[in-house]
Scaffold this motif. Structure first.
Motif, PDB file in Angstrom:
ATOM      1  N   LYS A   1       3.466  45.360  60.753  1.00 36.80           N
ATOM      2  CA  LYS A   1       3.810  44.718  61.035  1.00 36.80           C
ATOM      3  C   LYS A   1       3.236  43.748  62.540  1.00 36.80           C
ATOM      4  O   LYS A   1       3.174  44.347  63.344  1.00 36.80           O
ATOM      5  CB  LYS A   1       4.693  45.700  61.546  1.00 36.80           C
ATOM      6  CG  LYS A   1       6.439  45.194  61.715  1.00 36.80           C
ATOM      7  CD  LYS A   1       7.558  46.590  61.544  1.00 36.80           C
ATOM      8  CE  LYS A   1       9.195  46.062  61.966  1.00 36.80           C
ATOM      9  NZ  LYS A   1       9.954  47.181  62.083  1.00 36.80           N
ATOM     10  N   HIS A   2       3.996  42.731  62.354  1.00 34.67           N
ATOM     11  CA  HIS A   2       3.368  41.498  64.118  1.00 34.67           C
ATOM     12  C   HIS A   2       4.278  41.723  65.166  1.00 34.67           C
ATOM     13  O   HIS A   2       5.353  39.899  63.880  1.00 34.67           O
ATOM     14  CB  HIS A   2       2.131  41.224  63.534  1.00 34.67           C
ATOM     15  CG  HIS A   2       1.369  40.281  64.515  1.00 34.67           C
ATOM     16  ND1 HIS A   2       0.903  39.354  64.783  1.00 34.67           N
ATOM     17  CD2 HIS A   2       1.523  40.733  65.580  1.00 34.67           C
ATOM     18  CE1 HIS A   2       0.249  39.175  65.408  1.00 34.67           C
ATOM     19  NE2 HIS A   2       1.079  39.330  66.621  1.00 34.67           N
ATOM     20  N   ASP A   3       4.713  41.106  65.408  1.00 37.66           N
ATOM     21  CA  ASP A   3       6.236  40.763  66.444  1.00 37.66           C
ATOM     22  C   ASP A   3       5.522  39.962  67.499  1.00 37.66           C
ATOM     23  O   ASP A   3       5.443  40.080  68.757  1.00 37.66           O
ATOM     24  CB  ASP A   3       6.673  42.349  67.724  1.00 37.66           C
ATOM     25  CG  ASP A   3       7.420  41.528  67.815  1.00 37.66           C
ATOM     26  OD1 ASP A   3       8.308  40.595  67.286  1.00 37.66           O
ATOM     27  OD2 ASP A   3       8.422  42.351  69.384  1.00 37.66           O
TER      28      ASP A   3
ATOM     29  N   LEU B   1       8.674  37.682  63.618  1.00 34.84           N
ATOM     30  CA  LEU B   1       8.296  38.872  63.506  1.00 34.84           C
ATOM     31  C   LEU B   1       7.761  38.647  61.973  1.00 34.84           C
ATOM     32  O   LEU B   1       8.870  38.027  61.487  1.00 34.84           O
ATOM     33  CB  LEU B   1       9.397  40.149  63.892  1.00 34.84           C
ATOM     34  CG  LEU B   1       9.292  41.059  63.195  1.00 34.84           C
ATOM     35  CD1 LEU B   1       8.440  42.116  63.923  1.00 34.84           C
ATOM     36  CD2 LEU B   1      10.216  42.281  62.772  1.00 34.84           C
ATOM     37  N   HIS B   2       6.314  39.642  61.368  1.00 38.84           N
ATOM     38  CA  HIS B   2       6.220  38.967  60.409  1.00 38.84           C
ATOM     39  C   HIS B   2       5.865  40.591  59.694  1.00 38.84           C
ATOM     40  O   HIS B   2       5.246  40.927  60.547  1.00 38.84           O
ATOM     41  CB  HIS B   2       5.081  37.828  59.948  1.00 38.84           C
ATOM     42  CG  HIS B   2       4.656  37.680  60.573  1.00 38.84           C
ATOM     43  ND1 HIS B   2       4.091  37.289  61.505  1.00 38.84           N
ATOM     44  CD2 HIS B   2       3.386  37.436  60.680  1.00 38.84           C
ATOM     45  CE1 HIS B   2       3.043  37.349  62.649  1.00 38.84           C
ATOM     46  NE2 HIS B   2       1.970  37.585  61.945  1.00 38.84           N
ATOM     47  N   TYR B   3       5.257  40.911  58.774  1.00 37.48           N
ATOM     48  CA  TYR B   3       4.211  41.146  58.567  1.00 37.48           C
ATOM     49  C   TYR B   3       3.190  40.963  57.699  1.00 37.48           C
ATOM     50  O   TYR B   3       3.118  40.036  56.584  1.00 37.48           O
ATOM     51  CB  TYR B   3       4.622  42.105  57.236  1.00 37.48           C
ATOM     52  CG  TYR B   3       6.024  42.965  57.208  1.00 37.48           C
ATOM     53  CD1 TYR B   3       7.095  42.127  57.950  1.00 37.48           C
ATOM     54  CD2 TYR B   3       6.209  44.467  57.369  1.00 37.48           C
ATOM     55  CE1 TYR B   3       8.630  42.944  58.548  1.00 37.48           C
ATOM     56  CE2 TYR B   3       7.160  45.138  58.020  1.00 37.48           C
ATOM     57  CZ  TYR B   3       8.493  44.112  58.107  1.00 37.48           C
ATOM     58  OH  TYR B   3       9.511  45.109  58.168  1.00 37.48           O
ATOM     59  N   ASP B   4       1.629  41.494  58.137  1.00 35.07           N
ATOM     60  CA  ASP B   4       0.689  40.319  58.206  1.00 35.07           C
ATOM     61  C   ASP B   4       0.072  41.448  56.677  1.00 35.07           C
ATOM     62  O   ASP B   4      -0.181  42.824  56.893  1.00 35.07           O
ATOM     63  CB  ASP B   4      -0.442  41.011  59.341  1.00 35.07           C
ATOM     64  CG  ASP B   4      -0.520  39.533  59.692  1.00 35.07           C
ATOM     65  OD1 ASP B   4       0.155  38.214  59.554  1.00 35.07           O
ATOM     66  OD2 ASP B   4      -0.139  40.009  61.154  1.00 35.07           O
ATOM     67  N   PHE B   5      -0.377  40.918  55.696  1.00 34.93           N
ATOM     68  CA  PHE B   5      -1.039  42.004  54.277  1.00 34.93           C
ATOM     69  C   PHE B   5      -2.168  41.807  53.710  1.00 34.93           C
ATOM     70  O   PHE B   5      -2.373  40.645  53.931  1.00 34.93           O
ATOM     71  CB  PHE B   5       0.195  41.523  53.095  1.00 34.93           C
ATOM     72  CG  PHE B   5       0.138  42.490  52.019  1.00 34.93           C
ATOM     73  CD1 PHE B   5       0.758  43.042  51.670  1.00 34.93           C
ATOM     74  CD2 PHE B   5      -1.229  41.981  50.528  1.00 34.93           C
ATOM     75  CE1 PHE B   5       0.350  43.565  49.770  1.00 34.93           C
ATOM     76  CE2 PHE B   5      -1.503  42.474  50.250  1.00 34.93           C
ATOM     77  CZ  PHE B   5      -0.852  42.847  49.372  1.00 34.93           C
TER      78      PHE B   5
END
Ligand code: MN
Length: 226
Positions: free
Chosen positions: A37-39, A43-47
């Motif tokens: 999880k990258h703020d 904000l996004h989620y790095d998969f």
């Protein structure tokens, strides 16, 4: 595939992120899977999925969904080193991706297709996740002409129907699977470490400055009898 883009975008004297290198390993070992999880500015989620010595990476603005009727946009980003799978911390202001990174999920993955490289080229990768939060069967499928463009980096992450499918929002639990900290907690620790480092740096400078004075040096020598 490689880490050229990853290395070009970062200065490793400043960011706490790992420099890393392409790490090939023998067949038969499990492939790492991680979501960070990258703020950052948004904000996004790095998969990330380990493949061919790197972590293939997609940024998911809304995060993954356990609901098979929900398609989540996943923008493919530059490959990351495998060492990145254990990274949690704060990327300083002014650096690429500045902001706090939390280890939101981790585990292993296995392909559900015989040829992963062909599936990636085709833009249709089916796989099983063995994570803390994400489990079971999923697909990443490349979308064409999204918003009228021919951007090959736009994919969709979709949950397949199985016993792990659910309408429950999996992104509501805010804690790291590694440290049990929230983004705010991780950022606070990173700040404290940095100011500690700055204080230590300042103290070293003072000692060096004192040693540079001949009189002070003589005094130190005179006293050092042990
Ligand atoms: Mn990111």
């Amino acid at each position: 595939m490689g880490l050229e883009q990853y290395h070009q975008k970062r200065s490793f004297q400043v960011t706490p992120e790992p420099q890393g290198k392409v790490t090939k390993k023998g067949p038969g070992k499990g492939h790492k899977y991680v979501v960070q999880k990258h703020d950052a500015s948004h904000l996004h989620y790095d998969f990330r999925l380990e493949w061919a010595g790197v972590l293939l990476s997609w940024a998911i603005p809304k995060g993954p969904s356990l609901d098979p009727s929900v398609k989540r946009l996943a923008m493919q980003t530059e490959d990351h080193p495998i060492e990145y799978a254990s990274f949690e911390g704060t990327i300083p202001e002014g650096q690429y991706g500045a902001g706090t990174v939390e280890l939101w999920d981790r585990g292993t993955w296995e392909p559900e297709v015989p040829d992963v490289d062909a599936a990636l080229r085709k833009g249709d990768l089916k796989f099983t996740l063995h994570g803390n939060r994400l489990k079971g069967s999923w697909v990443l499928v490349r979308t064409r002409g999204l918003g009228g463009n021919q951007n090959r980096s736009a994919w969709l992450l979709i949950k397949h129907r199985d016993e792990y499918a659910s309408t429950k929002d999996v992104t509501t639990d805010p804690r790291s699977v590694s440290s049990a900290r929230t983004l705010a907690g991780i950022s606070k620790i990173a700040k404290a470490k940095r100011s500690q480092g700055e204080r230590a740096g300042a103290a070293k400078k003072t000692v060096r400055a004192k040693r540079a004075q001949p009189a002070a040096r003589a005094k130190v020598r005179g006293r050092s009898i042990s």
